[in-house]
Design an enzyme around this catalytic site. Sequence first.
Site, short mmCIF file in Angstrom:
data_model
loop_
_atom_site.label_atom_id
_atom_site.label_comp_id
_atom_site.label_asym_id
_atom_site.label_seq_id
_atom_site.Cartn_x
_atom_site.Cartn_y
_atom_site.Cartn_z
N ASP A 53 0.83 -1.21 0.00
CA ASP A 53 0.00 0.00 0.00
C ASP A 53 0.87 1.26 0.00
O ASP A 53 1.98 1.25 0.53
CB ASP A 53 -0.91 -0.03 1.25
CG ASP A 53 -2.06 0.96 1.13
OD1 ASP A 53 -2.32 1.47 0.02
OD2 ASP A 53 -2.71 1.21 2.17
N ASN A 78 -10.73 -2.60 -6.22
CA ASN A 78 -9.88 -1.70 -7.03
C ASN A 78 -10.47 -1.36 -8.40
O ASN A 78 -10.05 -0.41 -9.05
CB ASN A 78 -8.47 -2.29 -7.22
CG ASN A 78 -7.62 -2.21 -5.98
OD1 ASN A 78 -6.73 -3.05 -5.76
ND2 ASN A 78 -7.86 -1.23 -5.12
C1 FPP Z 1 -1.81 0.09 -3.42
O1 FPP Z 1 -1.33 1.40 -3.41
C2 FPP Z 1 -1.26 -0.70 -4.53
C3 FPP Z 1 -1.99 -1.35 -5.48
C4 FPP Z 1 -3.46 -1.32 -5.51
C5 FPP Z 1 -1.38 -2.10 -6.58
C6 FPP Z 1 -0.05 -2.74 -6.31
C7 FPP Z 1 0.64 -2.99 -7.60
C8 FPP Z 1 1.98 -2.99 -7.80
C9 FPP Z 1 2.97 -2.79 -6.74
C10 FPP Z 1 2.54 -3.18 -9.14
C11 FPP Z 1 2.29 -4.46 -9.83
C12 FPP Z 1 2.49 -5.65 -9.03
C13 FPP Z 1 2.89 -6.84 -9.55
C14 FPP Z 1 2.88 -8.04 -8.68
C15 FPP Z 1 3.34 -7.01 -10.93
P1 FPP Z 1 -2.39 2.57 -3.53
O2 FPP Z 1 -2.58 2.87 -4.97
O3 FPP Z 1 -3.64 2.17 -2.82
O4 FPP Z 1 -1.68 3.74 -2.80
P2 FPP Z 1 -2.39 4.92 -1.96
O5 FPP Z 1 -3.07 4.26 -0.79
O6 FPP Z 1 -1.25 5.77 -1.56
O7 FPP Z 1 -3.35 5.61 -2.87
#
Ligand code: FPP
Length: 253
Positions: free
Chosen positions: A22, A70
Amino acid sequence: MLNPKDKIDLNKLPSHVAIIMDGNGRWAKTKGKPRVFGHKSGVTSVREVTEVAAELGIQYLTLYAFSTENWSRPTLEVSALMTLLVETVKRELSSLNKNNIKLQAIGDLSKLPEKTRKTLLEGIAQTNENTRMTLILALNYSSRWEIVEASKKIAQQVIKGNLLIENINEEVFSDNLTTKDIPDPELMIRTSGEHRISNYLLWQAAYSELYFTSVLWPDFRKDHFYEAILDFQGRERRFGKTSEQLGLTKSNP
Ligand code: FPP
């Protein structure tokens, strides 16, 4: 002075670590960049934790890459995440094979865009024989979805006469989850300072040790992972019993 890695007791490793990655969006914002930049940078952290887990001898690593919730993000962000997944799986495939790592996925893969699903299934098939570690991507996954699906499967077995209601127990339930044959995670890590499980492995995390860090996912490096494991190793896991029953008195830690 010992570095964090050298302090780790290799005989007390969790066999399964689950991570909620996250903070990508917030990390990007601090840099004045679009959210997608944070996701792209998060791939480096994915590689680092995979390397650490394999090097140490952790057998299962599950990463929450995309939740059923998501989909409600902006369309552009969703499609960028799907593309990133395709690119990452393609790019890392030879490295997964070289390191004897098996790729697996949990979640409702049928709802993923065709290209993402195809690449993922190819990656899973091409690493199927690997035995050193299993890297599990939770994709279009949510625990409540999984529990409802397991309930439907069990109900169908009862209707067909293949299962008696009185024989439904925790083991039967576990066997109908997407994580069948995968041990429960002993350690669950969430980055970015949020203290929630967010519909992730709710059944499986019944006894997981939870570790929260304020580090944003794209900043999460090997040393952060070692720190999480060291923290886990310092905890007393009692599973409802007393310290004395487990022989964990102060003189016998
Ligand atoms: C949460 O951060 C992250 C995600 C919903 C996606 C995670 C994806 C990756 C790290 C890249 C791809 C992964 C693989 C395994 C190829 P957020 O967007 O919720 O951050 P925020 O809370 O700061 O908005």
